[in-house]
Scaffold this motif. Sequence first.
Motif, PDB file in Angstrom:
ATOM      1  N   GLU A   1     -67.508 -50.757  18.071  1.00 15.79           N
ATOM      2  CA  GLU A   1     -68.487 -50.172  18.977  1.00 15.79           C
ATOM      3  C   GLU A   1     -69.318 -49.061  18.332  1.00 15.79           C
ATOM      4  O   GLU A   1     -70.229 -48.522  18.965  1.00 15.79           O
ATOM      5  CB  GLU A   1     -67.774 -49.645  20.226  1.00 15.79           C
ATOM      6  CG  GLU A   1     -67.078 -50.753  20.999  1.00 15.79           C
ATOM      7  CD  GLU A   1     -66.549 -50.321  22.355  1.00 15.79           C
ATOM      8  OE1 GLU A   1     -66.781 -49.158  22.750  1.00 15.79           O
ATOM      9  OE2 GLU A   1     -65.898 -51.158  23.016  1.00 15.79           O
ATOM     10  N   GLU A   2     -68.998 -48.753  17.089  1.00 13.91           N
ATOM     11  CA  GLU A   2     -69.779 -47.755  16.366  1.00 13.91           C
ATOM     12  C   GLU A   2     -71.087 -48.392  15.857  1.00 13.91           C
ATOM     13  O   GLU A   2     -71.088 -49.538  15.415  1.00 13.91           O
ATOM     14  CB  GLU A   2     -68.965 -47.223  15.183  1.00 13.91           C
ATOM     15  CG  GLU A   2     -69.582 -46.095  14.416  1.00 13.91           C
ATOM     16  CD  GLU A   2     -69.714 -44.819  15.216  1.00 13.91           C
ATOM     17  OE1 GLU A   2     -70.480 -43.938  14.794  1.00 13.91           O
ATOM     18  OE2 GLU A   2     -69.045 -44.693  16.270  1.00 13.91           O
ATOM     19  N   PRO A   3     -72.211 -47.683  15.932  1.00 17.02           N
ATOM     20  CA  PRO A   3     -73.477 -48.244  15.459  1.00 17.02           C
ATOM     21  C   PRO A   3     -73.548 -48.251  13.936  1.00 17.02           C
ATOM     22  O   PRO A   3     -74.346 -47.551  13.312  1.00 17.02           O
ATOM     23  CB  PRO A   3     -74.519 -47.311  16.067  1.00 17.02           C
ATOM     24  CG  PRO A   3     -73.820 -46.004  16.190  1.00 17.02           C
ATOM     25  CD  PRO A   3     -72.400 -46.348  16.549  1.00 17.02           C
ATOM     26  N   GLY A   4     -72.690 -49.039  13.334  1.00 18.61           N
ATOM     27  CA  GLY A   4     -72.660 -49.170  11.889  1.00 18.61           C
ATOM     28  C   GLY A   4     -72.382 -50.609  11.523  1.00 18.61           C
ATOM     29  O   GLY A   4     -71.894 -51.394  12.337  1.00 18.61           O
ATOM     30  N   ASP A   5     -72.673 -50.954  10.311  1.00 16.76           N
ATOM     31  CA  ASP A   5     -72.510 -52.335   9.862  1.00 16.76           C
ATOM     32  C   ASP A   5     -71.204 -52.456   9.089  1.00 16.76           C
ATOM     33  O   ASP A   5     -71.181 -52.649   7.873  1.00 16.76           O
ATOM     34  CB  ASP A   5     -73.708 -52.726   8.984  1.00 16.76           C
ATOM     35  CG  ASP A   5     -73.689 -54.204   8.619  1.00 16.76           C
ATOM     36  OD1 ASP A   5     -73.004 -54.974   9.328  1.00 16.76           O
ATOM     37  OD2 ASP A   5     -74.342 -54.574   7.630  1.00 16.76           O
ATOM     38  N   PHE A   6     -70.107 -52.338   9.813  1.00 21.46           N
ATOM     39  CA  PHE A   6     -68.798 -52.382   9.175  1.00 21.46           C
ATOM     40  C   PHE A   6     -68.353 -53.813   8.919  1.00 21.46           C
ATOM     41  O   PHE A   6     -68.653 -54.725   9.691  1.00 21.46           O
ATOM     42  CB  PHE A   6     -67.747 -51.697  10.053  1.00 21.46           C
ATOM     43  CG  PHE A   6     -67.924 -50.219  10.205  1.00 21.46           C
ATOM     44  CD1 PHE A   6     -67.782 -49.368   9.116  1.00 21.46           C
ATOM     45  CD2 PHE A   6     -68.210 -49.661  11.432  1.00 21.46           C
ATOM     46  CE1 PHE A   6     -67.924 -48.005   9.247  1.00 21.46           C
ATOM     47  CE2 PHE A   6     -68.355 -48.299  11.583  1.00 21.46           C
ATOM     48  CZ  PHE A   6     -68.223 -47.464  10.485  1.00 21.46           C
ATOM     49  N   GLU A   7     -67.595 -53.966   7.840  1.00 16.88           N
ATOM     50  CA  GLU A   7     -66.881 -55.213   7.560  1.00 16.88           C
ATOM     51  C   GLU A   7     -65.391 -54.871   7.623  1.00 16.88           C
ATOM     52  O   GLU A   7     -64.864 -54.207   6.731  1.00 16.88           O
ATOM     53  CB  GLU A   7     -67.256 -55.766   6.184  1.00 16.88           C
ATOM     54  CG  GLU A   7     -68.723 -56.168   6.073  1.00 16.88           C
ATOM     55  CD  GLU A   7     -69.098 -56.596   4.666  1.00 16.88           C
ATOM     56  OE1 GLU A   7     -68.227 -56.503   3.756  1.00 16.88           O
ATOM     57  OE2 GLU A   7     -70.248 -57.016   4.465  1.00 16.88           O
ATOM     58  N   VAL A   8     -64.739 -55.296   8.692  1.00 18.86           N
ATOM     59  CA  VAL A   8     -63.378 -54.856   8.987  1.00 18.86           C
ATOM     60  C   VAL A   8     -62.396 -56.010   8.797  1.00 18.86           C
ATOM     61  O   VAL A   8     -62.582 -57.092   9.373  1.00 18.86           O
ATOM     62  CB  VAL A   8     -63.274 -54.321  10.426  1.00 18.86           C
ATOM     63  CG1 VAL A   8     -61.848 -53.864  10.712  1.00 18.86           C
ATOM     64  CG2 VAL A   8     -64.254 -53.165  10.636  1.00 18.86           C
ATOM     65  N   ASP A   9     -61.368 -55.758   8.001  1.00 19.70           N
ATOM     66  CA  ASP A   9     -60.247 -56.692   7.865  1.00 19.70           C
ATOM     67  C   ASP A   9     -59.008 -56.023   8.445  1.00 19.70           C
ATOM     68  O   ASP A   9     -58.715 -54.857   8.137  1.00 19.70           O
ATOM     69  CB  ASP A   9     -59.993 -57.045   6.400  1.00 19.70           C
ATOM     70  CG  ASP A   9     -61.118 -57.877   5.795  1.00 19.70           C
ATOM     71  OD1 ASP A   9     -61.971 -58.375   6.558  1.00 19.70           O
ATOM     72  OD2 ASP A   9     -61.136 -58.007   4.558  1.00 19.70           O
TER      73      ASP A   9
END
Length: 503
Positions: free
Chosen positions: A74-82
């Motif tokens: 929900e953060e306005p960032g372009d995260f790539e989360v594993d």
Amino acid sequence: MVPWVSRPDEDQLNSLPLNENQASKGMRSEILSGVNKTIQRSITTAMHCKTPFKRIAIIGGGPAGLAAARGLTEEPGDFEVDLFERKKRVGGVWDYTGQKSKALEKWQHGGTGQGGRDEAISAIYKNMETNITSWLMAYSQHPFPKNSEKYPSRSEVEDYVESYRDRFVRVRALHTNTDVQRVRKENGEWTVSCEDLSTGHRFDGVYDAVVVANGHFERPYIPSGIPGLEEWRQRDPSCFSHAKYFDDPEDFRDKTVLVVGAGPSGTDVALQVAVGARQVYLSARRPSASPDLSAVGVRNVSEIVRYDGATRTATTIDGTELADINKVVFCTGYLYDFPFLDSYRSGPKGILDGGARLLNLYRQIFYIYDPSLAFLALQKSVVPMPLAESQAAVVGRVFSGRLPLPSVDDMTRAFHHDIERYGPGIHTLNFPLDVEYCRELQEWLDESATTAPGLQPLRWDDAHYEARRTSAEEKSVRLAKVAAHAATLKAARKPFNFPPRDH
């Protein structure tokens, strides 16, 4: 009682003594106020992440790990989360595994000392309900179903956590049945080394930041240095167990059982076992604080100071001798354990202090010397899901670069201030400390103008504060009903079950 929820007096590990003056509610509030002032002064020398992090590894797929994933989603960032989970599905401690006999036997014959990591089993047991109401323990914007019990069963919580994942969690990859074996920082990047437990395949992932949310119900704590204990364990290891390996109270039918530790878990184990056992002793440092379960045959006794395996007896600090003991169940808590962070475990900048607490953390979340390493839900005696989301909201904003951290020097001073004031039980946040902690994290977001967008955790309003204040008293009423029901089951020689529950 449910692990990691409201453990005000759990065991010899988690009730490490504080200075009497510090134990007072007034002093505790003053301590937190002092920490706040230190933090506010630190903001003047705040530092942002040099660049927002993009690649994030989350270790642990339980309630805290899922909250971390939501915070990043929900953060306005372009995260790539594993996200990495050691068991076959998400849920963490709430993923009930049952079938603990093999793990127990392995632990019993694993030598002396505290024991260690074993196959991924849950500390949850067959008959379990929470000791916090469903309304109070719910995640933000995600209430329990309307037909849920007031104190949900383990299966209800398990389903609830899965529904939270389905609704809020979006990750690039979900690696279940995967053991994280090593986490190390090299050339400015984190390498996470893993093994797929179903295939044996090993692989690495490279990340900008790591969130550790693997819980603290993995490594059982057993008191050491008590005369005769190790000799008895060596003589007959099958006599001993730990709350982690407790599942079915029928395993103790017609036996004399000593339960060591009279916190919520010890109380629960003693009550359930007493339905079928010949005799149950419930040992506590302060037996006067233990619940009265005499109706179901539980006898409260004081601290055990000597064991004798040859005669199968235990002696209390007041000289009472408990004879013919068949089983000893330690409900004495757990040690923090992060075997995959071997290079960070010790030394002046290490994170572990003998397993009883973590060191060098700012706000009990960020590793001071490298805030790209964060920890969630280390706290005990708390309402875990709202607290995990409060922390996750902060982590998301820091990792996106929107929320500044103080300088290393100021974070270090704030940490040492915590240690000096709280003493050894730094992670034990009995009410009202747990509520105040969450409120302070929210104030940090509000004052930094990062309240929105991003994850909106629970705001502890007056209604929630009051529900938390009365939660222990409410649960004691429920416990009395369960004990009365258990007494009727014992008289009829029926196995333990819960009486009808309130919605």
